[in-house]
Motif scaffolding. Sequence first.
Motif, short mmCIF file in Angstrom:
data_model
loop_
_atom_site.label_atom_id
_atom_site.label_comp_id
_atom_site.label_asym_id
_atom_site.label_seq_id
_atom_site.Cartn_x
_atom_site.Cartn_y
_atom_site.Cartn_z
N UNK A 147 0.78 -1.26 0.08
CA UNK A 147 -0.11 -0.12 -0.13
C UNK A 147 0.93 1.33 0.22
N UNK A 148 1.85 1.08 0.71
CA UNK A 148 2.89 2.50 0.69
C UNK A 148 3.41 2.32 -0.56
N UNK A 149 3.99 1.56 -1.43
CA UNK A 149 4.32 1.57 -2.69
C UNK A 149 3.08 2.19 -3.73
N UNK A 150 1.85 1.56 -3.40
CA UNK A 150 1.00 2.16 -4.33
C UNK A 150 0.73 3.59 -4.32
N UNK A 151 0.69 4.27 -3.04
CA UNK A 151 0.46 5.54 -2.68
C UNK A 151 1.66 6.45 -3.21
N UNK A 152 2.94 5.93 -3.23
CA UNK A 152 3.98 6.65 -3.96
C UNK A 152 3.92 6.64 -5.41
N UNK A 153 3.62 5.30 -5.97
CA UNK A 153 3.24 5.36 -7.35
C UNK A 153 2.10 6.30 -7.75
N UNK A 154 0.94 6.26 -7.08
CA UNK A 154 -0.05 7.33 -7.36
C UNK A 154 0.21 8.71 -7.32
N UNK A 155 1.06 9.00 -6.33
CA UNK A 155 1.51 10.43 -6.41
C UNK A 155 2.49 10.80 -7.51
N UNK A 156 3.30 9.93 -8.00
CA UNK A 156 4.13 10.02 -9.00
C UNK A 156 3.35 9.90 -10.47
#
Length: 285
Positions: A147-156
Amino acid sequence: MQKNLHFRNILELNFAMLLISTSGTLGRYIDMPVPVIICFRAILAGILLFIFCRWQKIPLTTSSKDRPTIILSGVLMGLHWITYFYALKLSNVAIGMLSIFTYPVITALLEPVVLKTKFQKTHLLLGLLVLFGIYFLVPDLDFSHSYTKAVVLGVVSALCYSLRNLIMKTKVGQYNGSVLMWYQLIVISVLLLPFLFIMKSSGITQQWFPVLILAFLTTAIGHTLFLTSFKRFSITTASIISGMQPVYGIIIGIIILKEIPAFSTIIGGLLILTSVIIESIRAYR
């Protein structure tokens, strides 16, 4: 009569948001590698837009001096879609859609840098509000957590989308929106075409129907209706109503995928959407 027409226009704009919001559920549902999904999406949507432009007799020519900018916007759009879909695969519809909806405030912060407009201190406060919202989306600061990776990718993804919108802002007055979108789809198709041979793409034989929905309804028709709404509403009004997009997406995810968002996700989403609405109202005033 005028009120009925206005109400119909509002319904059409909400319908456009509903179509675009299906990307969240489709991104989770389609079982193929992300680059393959995006490539098929770009190719099929590009075919539909080409037919549409020919039918409407819209010229597809562009100036040679504008092509580098259009190509760059296509690259950014492709990165936006790919990182967004990876975010969806790593989390759920709610987190994926809410994390990319940081893009309106990111755009407000980047606009003074990219377009040399006046910087507004209020945007810093809104940016902090968005960061606070992201804090609720991330379960913990552990990059091994999906989920942390997902949020980072979402912001990118949101950053790529913001940059794409900003560099295209100077071109939308010169060309038809469908033409600009068509060229971006061509760039994405060309760049991702090798992935059809490198990665497993045979899944299209079982997944062709949701891919067609993604290409035609979500991409071509949904975005075309949204662009058409700019003739009837101000950009600000359209952006306020676009705040319904993650709401529609989450509801579709609950119905189709049975994904119930956590309470912390709802809180984070409300903070992010609040910042978007505040900025839209400020722009309107």
